[in-house]
Motif scaffolding. Structure first.
Motif, PDB file in Angstrom:
ATOM      1  N   MET A   1      44.572  29.837  22.026  1.00 48.54           N
ATOM      2  CA  MET A   1      44.917  28.415  21.821  1.00 48.54           C
ATOM      3  C   MET A   1      43.888  27.521  22.497  1.00 48.54           C
ATOM      4  O   MET A   1      43.532  27.735  23.657  1.00 48.54           O
ATOM      5  CB  MET A   1      46.270  28.128  22.478  1.00 48.54           C
ATOM      6  CG  MET A   1      47.391  27.905  21.519  1.00 48.54           C
ATOM      7  SD  MET A   1      48.895  27.906  22.464  1.00 48.54           S
ATOM      8  CE  MET A   1      49.650  26.422  22.014  1.00 48.54           C
ATOM      9  N   THR A   2      43.439  26.503  21.804  1.00 50.71           N
ATOM     10  CA  THR A   2      42.474  25.594  22.422  1.00 50.71           C
ATOM     11  C   THR A   2      43.205  24.623  23.336  1.00 50.71           C
ATOM     12  O   THR A   2      44.422  24.449  23.248  1.00 50.71           O
ATOM     13  CB  THR A   2      41.727  24.760  21.363  1.00 50.71           C
ATOM     14  OG1 THR A   2      42.667  23.894  20.732  1.00 50.71           O
ATOM     15  CG2 THR A   2      41.065  25.653  20.315  1.00 50.71           C
ATOM     16  N   LYS A   3      42.404  23.981  24.187  1.00 51.99           N
ATOM     17  CA  LYS A   3      42.964  23.040  25.136  1.00 51.99           C
ATOM     18  C   LYS A   3      43.697  21.904  24.413  1.00 51.99           C
ATOM     19  O   LYS A   3      44.795  21.500  24.812  1.00 51.99           O
ATOM     20  CB  LYS A   3      41.822  22.483  25.988  1.00 51.99           C
ATOM     21  CG  LYS A   3      42.288  21.738  27.189  1.00 51.99           C
ATOM     22  CD  LYS A   3      41.118  21.309  28.060  1.00 51.99           C
ATOM     23  CE  LYS A   3      41.572  20.161  28.944  1.00 51.99           C
ATOM     24  NZ  LYS A   3      40.514  19.619  29.771  1.00 51.99           N
ATOM     25  N   SER A   4      43.114  21.404  23.335  1.00 53.43           N
ATOM     26  CA  SER A   4      43.751  20.268  22.654  1.00 53.43           C
ATOM     27  C   SER A   4      45.032  20.706  21.940  1.00 53.43           C
ATOM     28  O   SER A   4      45.997  19.940  21.853  1.00 53.43           O
ATOM     29  CB  SER A   4      42.778  19.572  21.696  1.00 53.43           C
ATOM     30  OG  SER A   4      42.370  20.460  20.703  1.00 53.43           O
ATOM     31  N   GLN A   5      45.070  21.972  21.480  1.00 47.85           N
ATOM     32  CA  GLN A   5      46.327  22.480  20.891  1.00 47.85           C
ATOM     33  C   GLN A   5      47.412  22.553  21.961  1.00 47.85           C
ATOM     34  O   GLN A   5      48.569  22.202  21.709  1.00 47.85           O
ATOM     35  CB  GLN A   5      46.102  23.894  20.350  1.00 47.85           C
ATOM     36  CG  GLN A   5      45.655  23.928  18.905  1.00 47.85           C
ATOM     37  CD  GLN A   5      45.371  25.373  18.480  1.00 47.85           C
ATOM     38  OE1 GLN A   5      44.723  26.124  19.209  1.00 47.85           O
ATOM     39  NE2 GLN A   5      45.874  25.746  17.326  1.00 47.85           N
ATOM     40  N   ILE A   6      47.014  23.036  23.144  1.00 47.08           N
ATOM     41  CA  ILE A   6      47.995  23.153  24.234  1.00 47.08           C
ATOM     42  C   ILE A   6      48.535  21.770  24.590  1.00 47.08           C
ATOM     43  O   ILE A   6      49.753  21.577  24.696  1.00 47.08           O
ATOM     44  CB  ILE A   6      47.380  23.865  25.465  1.00 47.08           C
ATOM     45  CG1 ILE A   6      47.136  25.338  25.107  1.00 47.08           C
ATOM     46  CG2 ILE A   6      48.277  23.736  26.698  1.00 47.08           C
ATOM     47  CD1 ILE A   6      46.617  26.206  26.222  1.00 47.08           C
ATOM     48  N   ILE A   7      47.631  20.794  24.728  1.00 41.18           N
ATOM     49  CA  ILE A   7      48.076  19.438  25.063  1.00 41.18           C
ATOM     50  C   ILE A   7      49.031  18.922  23.990  1.00 41.18           C
ATOM     51  O   ILE A   7      50.109  18.392  24.292  1.00 41.18           O
ATOM     52  CB  ILE A   7      46.867  18.482  25.214  1.00 41.18           C
ATOM     53  CG1 ILE A   7      46.037  18.891  26.441  1.00 41.18           C
ATOM     54  CG2 ILE A   7      47.326  17.018  25.341  1.00 41.18           C
ATOM     55  CD1 ILE A   7      44.771  18.082  26.651  1.00 41.18           C
ATOM     56  N   HIS A   8      48.655  19.135  22.743  1.00 41.77           N
ATOM     57  CA  HIS A   8      49.484  18.666  21.617  1.00 41.77           C
ATOM     58  C   HIS A   8      50.877  19.304  21.667  1.00 41.77           C
ATOM     59  O   HIS A   8      51.895  18.620  21.588  1.00 41.77           O
ATOM     60  CB  HIS A   8      48.777  18.995  20.297  1.00 41.77           C
ATOM     61  CG  HIS A   8      49.575  18.611  19.089  1.00 41.77           C
ATOM     62  ND1 HIS A   8      50.466  19.481  18.489  1.00 41.77           N
ATOM     63  CD2 HIS A   8      49.642  17.445  18.396  1.00 41.77           C
ATOM     64  CE1 HIS A   8      51.044  18.864  17.470  1.00 41.77           C
ATOM     65  NE2 HIS A   8      50.559  17.621  17.390  1.00 41.77           N
ATOM     66  N   ASP A   9      50.910  20.629  21.836  1.00 43.31           N
ATOM     67  CA  ASP A   9      52.194  21.339  21.807  1.00 43.31           C
ATOM     68  C   ASP A   9      53.035  21.097  23.058  1.00 43.31           C
ATOM     69  O   ASP A   9      54.268  21.113  22.992  1.00 43.31           O
ATOM     70  CB  ASP A   9      51.960  22.844  21.620  1.00 43.31           C
ATOM     71  CG  ASP A   9      51.401  23.150  20.227  1.00 43.31           C
ATOM     72  OD1 ASP A   9      51.252  22.207  19.422  1.00 43.31           O
ATOM     73  OD2 ASP A   9      51.110  24.329  19.961  1.00 43.31           O
ATOM     74  N   LEU A  10      52.348  20.855  24.197  1.00 45.73           N
ATOM     75  CA  LEU A  10      53.097  20.586  25.438  1.00 45.73           C
ATOM     76  C   LEU A  10      53.921  19.315  25.304  1.00 45.73           C
ATOM     77  O   LEU A  10      54.992  19.197  25.897  1.00 45.73           O
ATOM     78  CB  LEU A  10      52.132  20.426  26.625  1.00 45.73           C
ATOM     79  CG  LEU A  10      51.709  21.672  27.403  1.00 45.73           C
ATOM     80  CD1 LEU A  10      50.715  21.284  28.495  1.00 45.73           C
ATOM     81  CD2 LEU A  10      52.912  22.394  28.014  1.00 45.73           C
ATOM     82  N   LYS A  11      53.403  18.376  24.519  1.00 48.82           N
ATOM     83  CA  LYS A  11      54.081  17.079  24.394  1.00 48.82           C
ATOM     84  C   LYS A  11      55.482  17.221  23.815  1.00 48.82           C
ATOM     85  O   LYS A  11      56.362  16.425  24.116  1.00 48.82           O
ATOM     86  CB  LYS A  11      53.243  16.116  23.537  1.00 48.82           C
ATOM     87  CG  LYS A  11      52.025  15.622  24.304  1.00 48.82           C
ATOM     88  CD  LYS A  11      51.203  14.642  23.502  1.00 48.82           C
ATOM     89  CE  LYS A  11      50.011  14.187  24.334  1.00 48.82           C
ATOM     90  NZ  LYS A  11      48.873  13.765  23.503  1.00 48.82           N
ATOM     91  N   SER A  12      55.693  18.214  22.967  1.00 47.29           N
ATOM     92  CA  SER A  12      57.028  18.373  22.386  1.00 47.29           C
ATOM     93  C   SER A  12      57.827  19.497  23.056  1.00 47.29           C
ATOM     94  O   SER A  12      58.977  19.743  22.693  1.00 47.29           O
ATOM     95  CB  SER A  12      56.915  18.632  20.882  1.00 47.29           C
ATOM     96  OG  SER A  12      56.022  19.700  20.658  1.00 47.29           O
ATOM     97  N   ALA A  13      57.210  20.167  24.036  1.00 46.46           N
ATOM     98  CA  ALA A  13      57.869  21.340  24.623  1.00 46.46           C
ATOM     99  C   ALA A  13      59.114  20.992  25.435  1.00 46.46           C
ATOM    100  O   ALA A  13      60.116  21.710  25.399  1.00 46.46           O
ATOM    101  CB  ALA A  13      56.874  22.113  25.496  1.00 46.46           C
ATOM    102  N   LEU A  14      59.055  19.845  26.142  1.00 47.22           N
ATOM    103  CA  LEU A  14      60.219  19.460  26.956  1.00 47.22           C
ATOM    104  C   LEU A  14      61.409  19.131  26.066  1.00 47.22           C
ATOM    105  O   LEU A  14      62.510  19.641  26.270  1.00 47.22           O
ATOM    106  CB  LEU A  14      59.888  18.246  27.825  1.00 47.22           C
ATOM    107  CG  LEU A  14      59.435  18.496  29.255  1.00 47.22           C
ATOM    108  CD1 LEU A  14      59.164  17.170  29.947  1.00 47.22           C
ATOM    109  CD2 LEU A  14      60.461  19.314  30.044  1.00 47.22           C
TER     110      LEU A  14
END
Ligand code: C2E
Ligand code: MG
Ligand code: MG
Ligand code: MG
Length: 270
Positions: A1-14
């Protein structure tokens, strides 16, 4: 996973309830009693499965995402601790890891106070783990740590020995616990220098009347070495990996058994 994918997906993880806390017991090495647990975050990604904190925490720390995630961790850990207390489990100290950005957010102490109040958590049962990189700026961190200590919360210095802090900074700060980094514990029975470092950290902690915890205990020989040198507490795979809350209780009895079988039994230790 790229850094920007992680940032994107973290936003909806909570919102997507994708985080969970695992708990790793901290063991009183002389008796085998569990004195506390450390909460460690896990991310169940909807398509990529379990993602380890080392993969996403540094990225969350580099953005403001760590602030809501850190708050969730603290609230969740306190809620769990109160639930265990109410279920009649022996009181254990709950340790929660903090990120630099979290600690330095403007209303951090107020948010801790609010969470303690909302959850009914006893502040003296909460331990906050900070790292050496947070101690570089003493004038900045000192008032924050003092306020936390004033609430009754304990402060623990995680991964001790691998960072850049000086003993001078350490001396200035209200630290209750030192955790010896796994890197030293790993080799303490095979490397003379690591052994010397571990012994010296234990002695330093005791001279300063600070409790000392060894992290990453994996073998019987490491356990015995640490018991012989009077390390107060320890955690590591030898006792238990971090486990989901439902599995924690079953580790309790097993750990006392491990101390009896693998280590210096309580009746023979000091
Ligand atoms: P840490 O706070 O130093 O936590 C200890 C790490 O060592 C954990 O990895 C734990 O599973 C692992 N460990 C424990 N015993 C052993 C052992 O005997 N052998 C080995 N090889 N490893 C052991 P984990 O859970 O992957 O967490 C890694 C790091 O991520 C943590 O290091 C901490 O810095 C960070 N972290 C985890 N949860 C949180 C959180 O809720 N908030 C923040 N800010 N950071 C977190
Ligand atoms: Mg930690
Ligand atoms: Mg650590
Ligand atoms: Mg570590």
């Amino acid at each position: 996973m790229t850094k920007s994918q992680i940032i994107h997906d973290l936003k909806s993880a909570l919102d997507g309830h994708q985080f969970q806390l695992y708990y790793q017991p901290k063991v009183h090495l002389a008796s085998g009693h569990i004195t506390g647990v450390e909460a460690l975050i896990r991310w169940h990604h909807p398509t990529r499965g379990l993602i380890a904190p080392a993969e996403f925490i540094p990225i969350a720390e580099a953005t403001d995402l760590i602030v809501p995630i850190g708050e969730w961790v603290l609230r969740h850990a306190c809620t769990q601790s109160v639930a265990w207390r109410d279920a009649g489990l022996p009181p254990t100290i709950m340790a929660v890891n903090l990120a630099v950005r979290q600690l330095y957010q403007p209303r951090f102490v107020e948010s801790v106070e609010g969470i303690l109040r909302e959850t009914g958590m006893d502040p003296t049962q909460l331990e906050l783990e900070i790292t050496e990189d947070m101690m570089m700026d003493v004038p900045r961190i000192l008032p924050i740590l003092k306020s936390l200590t004033h609430l009754g919360v304990r402060i623990s210095l995680d991964d001790f020995g691998i960072g850049y802090s000086s003993l001078l900074n350490f001396k200035e700060l209200p630290i209750d616990v030192i955790k010896i980094d796994r890197a030293f514990v790993n080799n303490c029975v095979v490397d003379r220098k690591d052994a010397a470092i571990v012994r010296t950290i234990i002695a330093l902690a005791h001279e300063l009347q600070v409790e000392v915890v060894a992290e990453g205990i994996e073998s019987k020989d490491q356990l015995i070495f640490l018991q012989q040198h009077l390390c107060d507490r320890g955690q590591g795979y030898l006792f238990s990996k971090p486990v989901p809350p439902k599995d924690l209780v079953s580790t309790f009895g097993q750990i006392e058994e491990i101390i009896h079988r693998e280590g210096i039994p309580p009746e023979l230790s000091h």
